[in-house]
Enzyme design. Structure first.
Site, short mmCIF file in Angstrom:
data_model
loop_
_atom_site.label_atom_id
_atom_site.label_comp_id
_atom_site.label_asym_id
_atom_site.label_seq_id
_atom_site.Cartn_x
_atom_site.Cartn_y
_atom_site.Cartn_z
N THR A 179 0.83 -1.21 0.00
CA THR A 179 0.00 0.00 0.00
C THR A 179 0.86 1.25 0.00
OG1 THR A 179 -0.14 -0.21 2.39
CG2 THR A 179 -2.03 -1.02 1.12
N SER A 221 17.59 -4.19 4.10
CA SER A 221 18.09 -3.12 3.23
C SER A 221 17.79 -1.75 3.83
CB SER A 221 17.51 -3.25 1.82
OG SER A 221 16.11 -3.23 1.82
N ASP A 254 9.42 1.02 4.71
CA ASP A 254 10.53 0.33 5.36
C ASP A 254 11.47 1.31 6.05
OD1 ASP A 254 9.34 -1.79 4.19
OD2 ASP A 254 11.00 -2.29 2.83
N TYR A 264 8.01 -7.29 -8.08
CA TYR A 264 7.68 -6.12 -7.25
C TYR A 264 7.48 -4.87 -8.10
CZ TYR A 264 8.06 -2.80 -3.31
OH TYR A 264 7.83 -1.80 -2.39
P1 ADP Z 1 15.31 -7.42 2.79
O1 ADP Z 1 13.90 -7.92 2.84
O2 ADP Z 1 16.15 -8.11 3.81
O3 ADP Z 1 15.39 -5.94 2.86
P2 ADP Z 1 16.37 -6.93 0.17
O4 ADP Z 1 16.57 -7.80 -1.02
O5 ADP Z 1 15.54 -5.72 0.04
O6 ADP Z 1 15.85 -7.87 1.36
O7 ADP Z 1 17.79 -6.41 0.72
C1 ADP Z 1 18.84 -7.31 0.95
C2 ADP Z 1 20.13 -6.70 0.46
O8 ADP Z 1 20.50 -5.58 1.31
C3 ADP Z 1 21.32 -7.63 0.52
O9 ADP Z 1 21.40 -8.44 -0.64
C4 ADP Z 1 22.49 -6.67 0.64
O10 ADP Z 1 22.82 -6.14 -0.63
C5 ADP Z 1 21.91 -5.56 1.48
N1 ADP Z 1 22.22 -5.78 2.92
C6 ADP Z 1 21.34 -5.91 3.93
N2 ADP Z 1 21.98 -6.12 5.11
C7 ADP Z 1 23.29 -6.14 4.84
C8 ADP Z 1 24.50 -6.34 5.62
N3 ADP Z 1 24.44 -6.54 6.94
N4 ADP Z 1 25.68 -6.29 4.99
C9 ADP Z 1 25.73 -6.05 3.65
N5 ADP Z 1 24.65 -5.88 2.88
C10 ADP Z 1 23.45 -5.92 3.44
MG MG Z 2 14.49 -4.61 1.44
#
Ligand code: ADP
Ligand code: MG
Length: 357
Positions: A29, A119, A163, A213
């Site tokens: 949303t 993220s 988020d 998405y």
């Molecule tokens: P989420 O639902 O966890 O947000 P996303 O696909 O949106 O999933 O984001 C995940 C991405 O964010 C990872 O692939 C990486 O690139 C980045 N990320 C998140 N946490 C970390 C971390 N602790 N160290 C490095 N990159 C991270």
């Molecule tokens: Mg994310």
């Protein structure tokens, strides 16, 4: 794990952290200018920072055991560095001058790719860390907005503001009701006698470029255009979408009914009613928005059949990830055990994410 000193040969000058989030109601949303209801999870991402002496930004992630060097003038990197680099670039644009190169060290307990927004936690922690290192006047809403832009422009996910707002502003002991159009918000108590349980389905699909998405978002924008409104948030009567062609009809039906569910939930309903709204939200995500997967449907069905569970649904962007349930206070352990066992007998491996173990 290599700490800041081991990687950079000096102590950090400052640090900042930000939590992941779980969305209780109001999925898909936020990019329709609608309503959301997330809460922070106990797991956080921590960023330690110092000034870099070699003219390059240096980013290190302990989770990935990976280091990236990049100069401020370089083009955007790939992978985890894109989120951090995006935050720096957008911050520079907003303050109107460039920043000195930094050493930045990331550690995190937020599950990555489970729909709990690791993220956003990375973006918000990075921006709050930079704010502290450079003494910038930037409020928590601006932090969220810059983080969202970093995700859109540098990670390629055309996401809404939920988020980053949740990671920047929400607490673990309350729900953050947010109007994503006006950014008006209210901190609300959880329904009485209930607590949150989050279980990872074990299925992880990346949300970034190429996933469904961005396609869902484009469908919503097309539906709003055909209905002659700025965003689907402007439609309150689900009947209004019936004239649309499929799949736009079912996509907008999800968004309109989901906004209505959030608005009902924040009127202070009982845990029982809140749970019913979560169950309806899951059905809508599965059948109309089509962002669930069979493993998640199985896990949600098991949760919904388990005594002591008020309601359960897929949470996060979808295509895998975690399920959130509202459960009776004091029963979370018993419920977790039973649900994980049944999920395992269905052939899958789940894992409890909240409460934190
Ligand atoms: P989420 O639902 O966890 O947000 P996303 O696909 O949106 O999933 O984001 C995940 C991405 O964010 C990872 O692939 C990486 O690139 C980045 N990320 C998140 N946490 C970390 C971390 N602790 N160290 C490095 N990159 C991270
Ligand atoms: Mg994310």
């Amino acid at each position: 794990m290599m700490d800041f000193q081991q990687i950079f040969g000096a102590s950090p000058e400052t640090e900042a952290s930000a939590p992941g989030r779980v969305n209780l109601l109001g999925e898909h949303t936020d990019y329709n200018d609608g309503f959301v209801l997330p809460t922070a999870i106990p797991q956080r991402t921590t960023v330690q920072l110092g000034l870099s002496k070699d003219g390059q930004h240096q980013f290190y992630s302990a989770e990935f055991d990976e280091q990236v060097s990049i100069s401020g003038e370089d083009t955007a990197p790939e992978g985890f560095a894109s989120y951090i680099f995006g935050c720096i670039r957008l911050l520079e644009e907003s303050i109107g001058h460039s920043l000195q190169p930094v050493n930045l060290h990331v550690t995190s307990k937020v599950p990555i790719g489970s729909g709990l927004s690791s993220s956003a936690a990375l973006e918000v922690a990075t921006l709050k860390g930079l704010r502290s290192l450079f003494g910038l006047a930037l409020d928590d809403v601006q932090v969220a907005q810059l983080g969202q832009q970093a995700e859109i422009q540098y990670a390629g996910l055309n996401c809404g503001i939920m988020d980053q707002m949740a990671s920047s502003l929400a607490g673990t002991d309350s729900m953050l009701f947010l109007d994503t159009r006006t950014l008006e918000r209210r901190v609300l108590a959880f329904p009485a006698d209930a607590e949150i349980l989050v279980i990872d389905s074990g299925v992880h699909h990346s949300l970034a470029a190429g996933s469904g998405y961005n396609q869902r978002r484009a469908e919503c924008e097309e539906a709003a255009r055909l209905l002659g409104v700025k965003a689907l948030r402007d439609i309150t009567d689900p009947q209004a979408v019936e004239s649309l062609p499929e799949p736009l009809r079912k996509r907008s039906r999800h968004v309109v009914t989901e906004d209505n569910r959030v608005l009902e939930a924040v009127e202070g309903v009982s845990a029982k009613r809140f749970g019913e709204l979560m169950n309806a939200s899951h059905a809508s995500q599965r059948d109309d928005y089509e962002v669930s997967v069979p493993e998640v449907d199985t896990l949600v069905a098991i949760l919904q059949e388990t005594p002591g569970v008020f309601g359960a649904r897929l949470t996060g962007g979808g295509f895998g990830g975690a399920c959130v349930a509202l459960v009776e206070v004091g029963k979370v352990e018993e419920i977790s055990r039973e649900v994980l066992e049944r999920y395992m007998r269905s052939g899958y491996a789940g894992r409890i994410l909240v409460p934190e173990v």
